[in-house]
Design a protein around this motif. Structure first.
Motif, short mmCIF file in Angstrom:
data_model
loop_
_atom_site.label_atom_id
_atom_site.label_comp_id
_atom_site.label_asym_id
_atom_site.label_seq_id
_atom_site.Cartn_x
_atom_site.Cartn_y
_atom_site.Cartn_z
N LEU E 23 -11.31 -48.29 -48.73
CA LEU E 23 -12.73 -47.94 -48.86
C LEU E 23 -13.63 -48.94 -48.14
O LEU E 23 -14.59 -48.53 -47.47
N ARG E 31 -8.41 -49.79 -42.27
CA ARG E 31 -8.11 -48.59 -43.06
C ARG E 31 -6.71 -48.09 -42.75
O ARG E 31 -5.97 -47.67 -43.66
N SER F 15 -11.75 -41.04 -52.42
CA SER F 15 -11.58 -40.96 -50.97
C SER F 15 -12.20 -39.69 -50.41
O SER F 15 -12.66 -39.68 -49.26
N THR F 18 -15.65 -40.68 -49.87
CA THR F 18 -15.71 -41.53 -48.68
C THR F 18 -15.70 -40.67 -47.42
O THR F 18 -16.46 -40.94 -46.48
N SER F 27 -12.75 -42.74 -39.50
CA SER F 27 -12.61 -43.20 -40.88
C SER F 27 -12.61 -42.01 -41.84
O SER F 27 -11.84 -41.99 -42.81
N ALA F 31 -9.72 -40.98 -44.49
CA ALA F 31 -9.96 -40.71 -45.91
C ALA F 31 -9.44 -39.33 -46.29
O ALA F 31 -8.83 -39.16 -47.36
#
Lengths: 173, 494, 109, 119, 84, 79, 226
Positions: E23, E31, F15, F18, F27, F31
């Protein structure tokens, strides 16, 4: 004429290696010795080997004999001990309140030629204490080291790579 | 009683699928034959469907697939309503495939033919199936091939409208899936007849929620009023042959699936009043927007929205004659819209523009195409002796038979929209015949493979308009099958 | 047999926890990969093999899975590390030496 | 604890469905919307599987001797979801290819900035 | 059996740490590393769960999981180094 | 066991959120990949190993890869 | 404004669903057809995995539609992406480790996928999962060795033949035995052995090839450059 026969022989050998390898994996997958499983496994292994044999040759599989198998076992034991050490090393660094790290990027050299040997070396380095492989070019490896002990190439090579290369060089000779 | 032998109706779906799977191989072997494959496939379907008519008029055919007794495996239920639509689909598919022999010149033609075939096969699957999850699967076949076909030409408008269509359509199918899940959780079965036997009324909220989800999901494909923003873009930017199929078949199939769920599974009488208003609003919005268009394909697309509204209105009357009117209107809309889009396709092809003003003087340059176009417009407005008149008349009769003030007001609204429709269509006809063209080039008639399907459509419009009684019996039995839940149950569950 | 297997599994689980904690705690991508490759590979290996010992019928398949993890995890970590080196993710400030530039001038593959 | 046991999967599934729908309704970036679509589909699949669960059940595979049929979870939702996952993948791939084409033609992925067609 | 469930809880707690890194991780590489760790941890978790459920056939799932997480991560890494 | 499930569900929802708020599409895709991965574990816990396998292979690997290829051919940042 | 309306819409959906969920208690609910399949499935189809017997036996028509959907996606993707501009830029080559590792793993992946779809009726897995694994194996090769591509003709042929086998097996069912589409006309065999369950393993192998080559062509078309 002679050349082609040599080539044929090595390709037959490669075929057998791949086939036995596939068959072993199949046996582990099914975990059964029922005749139907064995037949189907043979068929599948032969088909896959037939199509992929030519792709597998450049990897440079070693021609096996008993001494090499012995070395492979020794190598695995060494690797295992190193892995266990590595874990306590990382655990120590992570749990220590001050995080005793001194990271850096260094270069080491290798004398191995075959692709697969380089792969095994790089993987071993990644799994052992404090180091992992960032990049590889010909005979140089770029290594990230969590606690740098030496900055020049020769010492680093001795500290990081030598213990594996000794056995790998024998296996892949 | 002697068992009558017939061709198994599952072949209606299996044969086109097999042909579609063969096409990629055929590309390497004999490329020229590819464009004839859809023609052959739909000719087969048409013939098989027509041979099934006399059997189906006596009793529904239940086709078991890959299983044992009825509620546990998927089955196809070939009743009059399903067969009627399947005949329409294969007829339209056959004729449009002939049309496409010459018309499709751009892009990857092999892929066009595969997509076209699977689009209509999915439609046949939706109308024949007797299982809600199977309905969902074939619905996805229909939807995905239409997404791909709308973006097939690859121009800016096509891509944009295809994206809009895809996003809205996938939200719809997800909602449909949630509805199916809720239904399955409560009743533990997926077979339509079995569900219908267990569901007595649609009053409880726990039943209303899945119904709402399913109706919304199917309503997006059927383009009912608040959910129809994708339609004009999508139908106007596809190739004309595809617009014909999308307008004539795809939305009607969505509507049929919706009505099948409403009438057979939920028997939701109380919901019909709501749909009545939605239908009339859809009709009004469609016709009013069509009036202000200059682009001919957009105009036809909006006109389709209007026609869908009319069909929804007819179905929501929920009497036998109303349903007959709805089915008849479906047939007439398929014929009219297909004819109009096909004629328009070649007119656009010759002039190179979609603006109505650029069609000046085409009545002299392409006399036959213009004539067919005129027949289509007269029929869609509802002038006698064409089929549009017969169907609209039937709907009015059914609505008046209710003898309520509400229906009379609604009929007045519908007549008003007919006037609007007439106004914009006559504008085109005026442009075609009574305005002089700028360039004085010689006659350029459409290709012969395009004229034949247009001629057949026009002939059907004329014949069915003059002798509607020929198919009236079939339509009535279709309507009674859709309306009469108990007979459906009895035929499936035995 | 049961107790041996349980202990081995327990060690594996402990190291999995540590490895994941390292991912959270260590300062930059490369150091995190250090924790990620060693502890998790080791932890997963021991957990899986421990389960294999607990249930002898499962042993070969568990060994296969463990071997698979042992091969793939270093490769994927290497790929990510190389990618972050190429796009220029910086080392943390504690770093003492960086020979990347020297390495870039090397020729070959 | 009882509440949690009974509703935790439903909470997860509905949460995913709602987040997916929210992304689809509010965001304008096409790839973001497609991500939302995939999340929505995952939520729907989770929901349908949850419907078939049975307390202390096991998977409907008769791979060993002492299994009885009355302690097996419902196989039908699993079959349905298997179908739905593959369909979702098909839609996703098509949508992404359209996104690539859209970017080629318009040089943007923001649907608000694209106004080729209007009412 | 209880102790195995405790093991499972510990593993999930470990996953949670990596998840936090997923996160907050400032760069995409962070990530990716976190996801890598999560998947490896999950493979162990799946084998453990298969043992708790006492089903041999569940082991196939963890094998697929190990393989396919690898594929996704390689794709990610190749994108980050501008390789595809 | 309920603690495991609750933690997993919370992680999955977090997630997903997110993925909703990230401006960087890569990103967001990572997620979304985590959502699929955890959903696969949940399927496993619901005794649906077939579906868990399909979700892991299709949802986590192929979809992520296809997304990444599409982002590669378009644009990485949301505007 | 739009956010507000969407939130209201979402809240309505939530309330409706929560209300409905009360009718479906968690973990108590074994549905009518589910019970039937679990009780009779292994005797009627001979497959130990009941999910497989539902997917390829009782509800195989769904599966046919599903394969069609995948086929459509591959075809539609090709139709949409045909006229894109091809980009040209220099590609960073994969490192030696990744390249060697992927080439080393590739046969393993293929063997594993073969295991999954051959054992579809005995253990979890089957045509779709196996196909996805095949496709990811090829994806691995595409990623690690740029420039390597699959033979398109072979791919297309395996795609079409897989689908045709499915339909032809179904159509044979129309003429033998109980005379319905997709009837399981081969002998059932002994439960929990490899050669059992009639046509189910054959269909799953065909599906594995078909799904694998379809997903493969999807990925191949999306990655196509030059």
């Amino acid at each position: 004429m002679a050349k082609s026969s040599v080539k044929n022989e090595s390709s037959v050998k490669n075929f057998l290696y791949l086939f036995i390898f596939m068959m072993l994996i199949w046996l582990a997958l099914t975990s059964s010795l029922h005749w139907q499983e064995l037949i189907v496994g043979c068929v599948v292994s032969i088909v896959i080997t037939f199509f992929l044999n030519s792709n597998y040759q450049p990897l440079g599989l070693p021609s096996l004999n008993l001494i090499k198998i012995f070395y492979i076992f020794i190598y695995l034991i060494v690797l295992f001990i190193e892995i266990v050490k590595a874990n306590f090393d990382v655990a120590y660094r992570v749990l220590h309140p001050k995080m005793p790290i001194k990271p850096g990027v260094v270069i080491i050299k290798t004398s191995l030629r075959q692709d697969i040997a380089k792969l095994i070396l790089a993987n071993s380095i990644t799994l052992t204490p404090g180091t992992f492989t960032l990049d590889i070019k010909k005979d140089k490896l770029l290594i990230h080291w969590i606690y740098v002990r030496s900055e020049n190439i020769e010492d680093s090579t001795k500290l990081i790579g030598a213990r594996f290369e000794k056995y790998l060089g024998k296996i892949f000779s | 009683m002697k068992e009558i032998t017939y061709i198994n109706p599952v072949l209606l779906i299996a044969v086109p699928l097999a042909l579609a799977f063969i096409i990629p191989i055929l590309k390497f072997v004999w490329e020229k034959s590819i464009k004839w494959i859809p023609v052959a496939g739909f000719l087969f379907d048409l013939i098989v469907s027509i041979t099934l008519i006399p059997i189906v008029l006596q009793k529904n055919i239940i086709v078991k697939i890959g299983g044992t007794t009825t509620p546990f495996s998927i089955n196809l239920v070939v009743g009059p309503a399903g067969l009627l639509l399947s005949i329409m689909i294969s007829l339209a598919g056959f004729l449009v495939a002939i049309y496409a022999l010459k018309y499709i010149q751009e892009g990857d033609k092999t892929k066009y033919h595969i997509l076209f075939m699977l689009l209509l096969t999915g439609a046949i699957g939706v109308v024949l199936t007797g299982d809600i999850f199977n309905l969902f699967v074939f619905f996805e076949v229909l939807c995905i091939s239409s997404y791909a076909l709308v973006g097939y030409l690859g121009n800016r408008a096509g891509i944009e409208s295809s994206i809009k269509y895809l996003i809205q359509g996938s939200i719809g199918s997800s909602l449909l899936l949630v509805g199916i899940g809720l239904i399955y959780g409560q009743y533990g079965t997926l077979n339509m007849a079995d569900l219908a036997a267990q569901i007595k009324t649609a009053d409880s909220i726990s039943l209303f929620v899945p119904m709402f989800f399913m109706i919304t999901g199917l309503g997006i494909e059927a383009a009912i009023f608040p959910l129809n923003s994708w339609l004009p873009d999508a139908h106007s930017s596809a190739p004309s042959s595809i617009s014909a199929v999308l307008s004539g078949i795809a939305i009607e199939v969505g509507l049929y699936a919706m009505m099948r769920i409403l009438f057979t599974i939920f028997a939701a009488e109380s919901f019909m009043g709501f749909l009545l208003f939605l239908g009339v609003i859809t009709l009004l919005i469609g016709e009013m927007s069509a009036f202000s268009q200059n682009n001919i394909k957009r105009m036809l697309a909006y006109s389709s929205i209007g026609q869908i509204g009319l069909i929804v209105f007819a179905f929501s009357i929920a009497t036998a004659s109303g349903l007959s009117g709805g089915f008849f209107q479906m047939i007439s809309h398929t014929l009219n819209k297909a004819l109009l889009f096909l004629a328009t396709g070649f007119m656009i092809y010759r002039t190179g523009s979609m603006e109505i003003s650029s069609f000046r003087g085409l009545g002299k340059k392409m006399p036959l195409t213009a004539l067919f176009f005129t027949i289509g417009t007269f029929s869609i407005i509802g002038l006698p002796p064409f089929v549009g008149f017969a169907s609209k008349f039937l709907i009015f009769k059914a609505a008046l038979a209710k003898q309520e003030l509400l229906f009379i007001i609604l009929i007045a609204v519908i007549i008003l929209t007919t006037v609007i429709e007439g106004a914009y269509f006559f504008r085109i006809i005026q442009t075609l015949y009574f305005k002089e063209s700028d360039d004085k080039s010689s006659k350029q008639e459409s290709a012969i493979t395009a004229l034949i399907p247009m001629f057949i459509f026009a002939l059907l419009i004329l014949i069915l308009g003059i002798y509607p009684n020929w198919i009236m019996k079939f339509i009535h039995s279709a309507a009674s099958e859709l309306l009469n839940k108990m007979s459906y149950l009895r035929s499936v569950l035995g | 047999m049961g107790i041996v297997g349980m202990i081995i599994t327990g060690i594996g689980v402990l190291f999995l926890l540590l490895g994941n904690f390292g991912i959270l705690r260590l300062p930059d991508v490369y150091n995190r990969i250090q924790a990620g490759t060693k502890c998790t590979t080791f932890g997963a290996f021991f957990t899986i093999v421990g389960i294999g010992i607990l249930e002898p019928n499962w042993f070969w398949k568990c060994l296969l899975i463990a071997a698979f993890v042992l091969i793939t995890n270093p490769i994927s970590s290497h790929a990510i590390a190389r990618a972050s080196k190429i796009i220029g993710v910086l080392l943390c400030d504690k770093s003492v030496i960086d020979k990347t530039e020297e390495f870039k001038n090397e020729k070959g593959v | 604890m009882d509440f949690l046991y009974n509703y935790i999967y439903y909470i997860g599934a509905f949460g995913l469905i709602l987040i997916g729908l929210y992304i689809l309704l509010v965001k304008h970036n096409l790839i973001k919307m497609i991500i939302g679509l995939s999340i929505l589909e995952t939520g729907v699949n989770l929901f349908i599987i949850t419907l078939g669960y049975l307390d202390n059940g096991t998977a409907p595979i008769f791979s060993k001797e002492n299994l009885e049929s009355n302690m097996m979870v419902d196989p039908v939702p699993q079959a349905l979801v298997l179908t739905a996952i593959v369909i979702g993948l098909a839609v996703l791939a098509l949508a992404l290819s359209l996104a690539i084409r859209l970017y080629d033609s318009f040089k943007t992925l923001n649907l608000k900035k694209i106004k080729e067609q209007k009412w | 059996m209880t102790i195995l469930i405790v093991f499972a809880i510990i593993i999930v707690l470990g996953m949670f740490f990596s998840f936090l890194r997923m996160l907050i991780g400032p760069t995409a590489s962070d990530r990716a590393v976190a996801v890598d760790t999560i998947t490896t941890t999950t493979v162990a978790l799946l084998v453990l769960l298969a043992f708790i459920f006492e089903r041999y056939v569940y082991l196939d799932v963890s094998l697929v999981y190990a393989l396919l997480a690898f594929v996704g991560l390689v794709a990610l890494a190749r994108y980050l180094e501008r390789g595809i | 066991m309920i603690i495991v499930i609750t933690l997993l569900v919370l992680m999955m929802l977090a997630s997903a959120i997110t993925a909703c708020i990230m401006k960087d599409l890569i990103s967001a895709v990572i997620a979304a990949c985590v959502v699929s991965l955890i959903a696969a574990v949940l399927f496993f816990l619901l005794h649906a190993p077939d579906v868990a396998m399909a979700e892991a292979s299709i949802g986590a690997a192929l979809v992520t890869a296809v997304f990444i290829i599409a982002i590669k051919r378009t644009k990485r940042h949301e505007e | 404004m739009k956010k507000f309306f969407s939130l209201i819409l979402l809240i309505i959906i939530v309330v409706g669903m929560i209300y409905t969920i009360h009718q479906i208690p968690f973990g108590k609910n074994q549905s009518k057809i589910g019970k039937y399949f679990v009780a009779n499935g292994k005797d009627e189809t001979g497959a130990a995995n009941i999910v497989t017997s539902v997917v390829v036996g009782y509800r195989s028509f769904d599966t046919l539609g599903e394969v069609t959907v995948l086929f459509l996606a591959a075809i539609g993707l090709g139709a949409i992406l045909t006229t894109t501009k091809k980009q040209n830029h220099d590609i960073e080559k994969a490192s030696l480790i990744l390249n060697t590792g992927c080439r080393f793993l590739f046969p393993l992946v293929l063997l594993f996928s073969a295991y999954i779809f051959i054992h579809g009726h005995l253990s979890p897995g089957g045509g779709f999962q196996g196909g996805a694994v095949v496709a990811s194996g090829f994806l691995l090769i595409y990623l690690a060795c740029p420039g390597k591509r699959i033979n398109k003709v072979g791919n297309t042929i395996s795609e079409s033949v897989g689908g045709l086998i499915f339909i032809i097996l179904g159509a044979i069912g129309l003429f033998v035995g109980d005379r319905y589409f997709l009837a399981n006309f081969l002998p059932k065999g002994e439960l929990n052995t490899l050669f059992s369950a009639g046509i189910i393993p054959i269909i799953y192998i065909a599906l594995g090839f078909k799904v694998g080559s379809e997903l493969n062509s999807v990925i191949d078309k999306m990655m196509e450059e030059s």
